[in-house]
Motif scaffolding. Sequence first.
Motif, PDB file in Angstrom:
ATOM      1  N   UNK A  84       0.872  -0.872  -0.066  1.00 20.10           N
ATOM      2  CA  UNK A  84      -0.036   0.281  -0.249  1.00 20.10           C
ATOM      3  C   UNK A  84       0.624   1.415   0.436  1.00 20.10           C
ATOM      4  N   UNK A  85       2.093   1.066   0.937  1.00 21.42           N
ATOM      5  CA  UNK A  85       2.834   2.216   1.226  1.00 21.42           C
ATOM      6  C   UNK A  85       2.961   2.794  -0.524  1.00 21.42           C
ATOM      7  N   UNK A  86       4.312   1.557  -0.926  1.00 22.52           N
ATOM      8  CA  UNK A  86       4.166   2.079  -2.332  1.00 22.52           C
ATOM      9  C   UNK A  86       3.760   1.881  -3.275  1.00 22.52           C
ATOM     10  N   UNK A  87       2.834   2.467  -3.852  1.00 25.53           N
ATOM     11  CA  UNK A  87       1.444   2.232  -4.648  1.00 25.53           C
ATOM     12  C   UNK A  87       0.988   3.373  -4.001  1.00 25.53           C
ATOM     13  N   UNK A  88       1.222   4.291  -2.601  1.00 22.54           N
ATOM     14  CA  UNK A  88       1.070   5.805  -2.610  1.00 22.54           C
ATOM     15  C   UNK A  88      -1.198   5.490  -2.029  1.00 22.54           C
ATOM     16  N   UNK A  89      -0.948   4.434  -1.890  1.00 22.65           N
ATOM     17  CA  UNK A  89      -2.839   4.549  -0.989  1.00 22.65           C
ATOM     18  C   UNK A  89      -3.207   5.344  -0.192  1.00 22.65           C
ATOM     19  N   UNK A  90      -4.036   5.709  -0.165  1.00 24.17           N
ATOM     20  CA  UNK A  90      -5.279   6.395   0.359  1.00 24.17           C
ATOM     21  C   UNK A  90      -4.870   5.852   1.934  1.00 24.17           C
ATOM     22  N   UNK A  91      -4.912   6.869   3.302  1.00 16.45           N
ATOM     23  CA  UNK A  91      -4.664   6.131   4.485  1.00 16.45           C
ATOM     24  C   UNK A  91      -6.489   5.657   4.323  1.00 16.45           C
ATOM     25  N   UNK A  92      -6.524   4.894   5.790  1.00 19.60           N
ATOM     26  CA  UNK A  92      -8.014   3.930   6.210  1.00 19.60           C
ATOM     27  C   UNK A  92      -8.872   5.356   6.090  1.00 19.60           C
ATOM     28  N   UNK A  93     -10.083   5.478   5.492  1.00 17.21           N
ATOM     29  CA  UNK A  93     -11.580   6.926   6.126  1.00 17.21           C
ATOM     30  C   UNK A  93     -12.011   6.363   7.202  1.00 17.21           C
ATOM     31  N   UNK A  94     -12.974   6.823   7.832  1.00 16.08           N
ATOM     32  CA  UNK A  94     -14.020   6.925   8.457  1.00 16.08           C
ATOM     33  C   UNK A  94     -15.639   6.319   7.648  1.00 16.08           C
ATOM     34  N   UNK A  95     -15.484   4.769   8.423  1.00 19.02           N
ATOM     35  CA  UNK A  95     -16.494   3.962   7.674  1.00 19.02           C
ATOM     36  C   UNK A  95     -17.948   3.797   9.206  1.00 19.02           C
ATOM     37  N   UNK A  96     -18.628   3.464   8.592  1.00 21.49           N
ATOM     38  CA  UNK A  96     -20.161   3.706   9.355  1.00 21.49           C
ATOM     39  C   UNK A  96     -19.389   3.235  10.778  1.00 21.49           C
ATOM     40  N   UNK A  97     -19.634   1.191  10.334  1.00 23.40           N
ATOM     41  CA  UNK A  97     -19.131   0.534  10.878  1.00 23.40           C
ATOM     42  C   UNK A  97     -18.015   0.421  12.142  1.00 23.40           C
ATOM     43  N   UNK A  98     -17.213   1.290  11.936  1.00 22.08           N
ATOM     44  CA  UNK A  98     -15.945   1.924  13.278  1.00 22.08           C
ATOM     45  C   UNK A  98     -16.006   3.457  13.372  1.00 22.08           C
ATOM     46  N   UNK A  99     -17.363   4.298  13.608  1.00 24.80           N
ATOM     47  CA  UNK A  99     -17.192   5.385  13.910  1.00 24.80           C
ATOM     48  C   UNK A  99     -18.010   5.575  15.398  1.00 24.80           C
ATOM     49  N   UNK A 100     -17.535   6.373  16.196  1.00 28.92           N
ATOM     50  CA  UNK A 100     -18.627   7.027  17.250  1.00 28.92           C
ATOM     51  C   UNK A 100     -19.244   8.151  17.404  1.00 28.92           C
ATOM     52  N   UNK A 101     -20.122   8.805  18.200  1.00 26.91           N
ATOM     53  CA  UNK A 101     -20.251   9.429  17.795  1.00 26.91           C
ATOM     54  C   UNK A 101     -19.461  11.040  17.913  1.00 26.91           C
ATOM     55  N   UNK A 102     -19.323  11.882  17.710  1.00 25.09           N
ATOM     56  CA  UNK A 102     -20.656  12.532  16.577  1.00 25.09           C
ATOM     57  C   UNK A 102     -20.254  12.162  15.440  1.00 25.09           C
ATOM     58  N   UNK A 103     -19.253  12.021  15.169  1.00 22.16           N
ATOM     59  CA  UNK A 103     -18.759  11.319  13.151  1.00 22.16           C
ATOM     60  C   UNK A 103     -19.858  10.111  13.093  1.00 22.16           C
ATOM     61  N   UNK A 104     -20.650   9.557  13.643  1.00 23.02           N
ATOM     62  CA  UNK A 104     -21.050   8.276  13.183  1.00 23.02           C
ATOM     63  C   UNK A 104     -22.253   8.851  12.365  1.00 23.02           C
ATOM     64  N   UNK A 105     -23.062  10.145  13.233  1.00 18.43           N
ATOM     65  CA  UNK A 105     -24.304  10.318  12.919  1.00 18.43           C
ATOM     66  C   UNK A 105     -24.172  10.926  11.652  1.00 18.43           C
ATOM     67  N   UNK A 106     -23.565  12.096  10.423  1.00 22.39           N
ATOM     68  CA  UNK A 106     -23.508  12.250   9.354  1.00 22.39           C
ATOM     69  C   UNK A 106     -23.195  10.418   8.463  1.00 22.39           C
ATOM     70  N   UNK A 107     -22.407  10.081   8.620  1.00 20.51           N
ATOM     71  CA  UNK A 107     -22.045   9.191   7.711  1.00 20.51           C
ATOM     72  C   UNK A 107     -23.853   7.941   7.839  1.00 20.51           C
ATOM     73  N   UNK A 108     -24.075   7.784   8.517  1.00 22.75           N
ATOM     74  CA  UNK A 108     -24.752   7.023   8.541  1.00 22.75           C
ATOM     75  C   UNK A 108     -26.240   7.536   8.356  1.00 22.75           C
ATOM     76  N   UNK A 109     -26.336   8.904   8.244  1.00 26.26           N
ATOM     77  CA  UNK A 109     -27.695   9.512   6.935  1.00 26.26           C
ATOM     78  C   UNK A 109     -27.050   8.993   6.044  1.00 26.26           C
ATOM     79  N   UNK A 110     -26.045   9.640   5.728  1.00 29.14           N
ATOM     80  CA  UNK A 110     -26.100   9.563   3.782  1.00 29.14           C
ATOM     81  C   UNK A 110     -26.689   7.971   3.681  1.00 29.14           C
ATOM     82  N   UNK A 111     -26.126   7.265   4.868  1.00 28.48           N
ATOM     83  CA  UNK A 111     -26.633   5.503   4.347  1.00 28.48           C
ATOM     84  C   UNK A 111     -27.913   4.814   4.433  1.00 28.48           C
ATOM     85  N   UNK A 112     -28.210   6.165   5.479  1.00 32.89           N
ATOM     86  CA  UNK A 112     -30.365   5.954   5.233  1.00 32.89           C
ATOM     87  C   UNK A 112     -30.753   6.107   4.103  1.00 32.89           C
ATOM     88  N   UNK A 113     -29.939   7.413   3.478  1.00 33.32           N
ATOM     89  CA  UNK A 113     -30.656   7.982   2.152  1.00 33.32           C
ATOM     90  C   UNK A 113     -30.594   7.319   0.763  1.00 33.32           C
TER      91      UNK A 113
END
Length: 414
Positions: A81-110
């Motif tokens: 991953x490092x040699x290819x310059x891959x993007x560092x891990x972003x947030x996912x709805x499964x791995x986030x706590x509040x308050x970061x979780x809520x906007x991700x959840x709203x996107x998925x509910x939509x």
Amino acid sequence: MTSQTCPRDFNPMTGPDRDDPNPFYADCRDNEPVRFSATLGAWLVTRYDDLRTVVDDPATFSSRNAIPSIWNNPPEVVKVFEDAGCTPEGATVVNTDEPEHAPLRRALEHAFGGRRIRAVQPLMKRKAEELIDAFAADGRVDLLSRYADPFVQAVVSAVFGIPDSDIDLVQDWTNDQVLLWNPLAPVEGKVEAARRMVEYERYIAALIEDRRAHRREDFISDMVHGDGDTFPPMSYSDIQYVFRGLRVAGHDTTRDTITSTLLAMLQNRRWWDEAVQNPRIIPRLTEETLRKDAPHRGLMRVTTRDTDLGGVDLPAGTALLLLFGSGNRDGRTFPEPDVLDPERPNVRDHLAFGHGIHQCPGATLARTEVRIAIETLTARLPQLVLEPGWDPVYIASYFFRGLEELRASWPTAH
């Protein structure tokens, strides 16, 4: 921290726990409901009430480790991953706590809400009919490879915005994602999967750029553009990792719920025949199968403070594996838990889709897919039976419990 001596460890990749984990679950629930697994490096939570305690208290039991990071792998994998310059891990709805979780959840509910489900139902019905047309005259079929799997892939790809021509390619990358999450998988295979995942990131990047210029009615457009005041556009890294994670969740568990429900109905012929005559029983049969044979073993949590669970003292930073499949067989909540009974009064109280703020946002879509797939099959092939001599074999998987195949047969005109 205290625990009894474990008579044996839990390994869902091999041995008796792969074939049937329920005896192990039952032993844990009866004798040591919060039990340490040296193999997994986590405490197994196996009773229904303890599981509910955890998922209903996200302040004490954080979801930040719910699924592993693909960057948390052996050095030779991370180097790819490092040699290819891959993007560092972003947030996912499964791995986030509040308050970061809520906007991700709203996107998925939509993304997976009623409007989009209604829009995709004609595709579900058409695809189910097309797949059955392709094998109806044969008199025998593997319902996993020729029905459940291509059916779910077609639906989830349409919702996500994946072109039909790319379905198989994206599925191969999705399998690589699951392999990289698996802490028990061999390093050599992970290195090869990591190399392929570099191409997956580039593929998703191209989808993102296309949707920036040409918004469509699909999930990736939702993430790129947001929805007014409801939820904002996601960052590039968040889109990458939400897309990958939800593509896994949207496929494996729904496919395995279809095949597990069909297997349960065919092993308990009364319920297959009932479904043929009265399709309205199918949703309850699905819920009972989700309870009795959950397609997802469970997710991780980590304690944020010193706490007690099931009589075990857990210091802050303790990893837990929530075995939802075990909680669903807890006789304290579900009397006669090994019996398939779609008429049980608490049939929807299972934990197959989780519970609380992290309950699966795609649950309604999945339920609709399963209902239409089974309704169509029972209507088209009412005399279908399990192929004589066939016995179920389950996949070797850290995360999922699903069949390798589902062999069935039926009389034909010739």
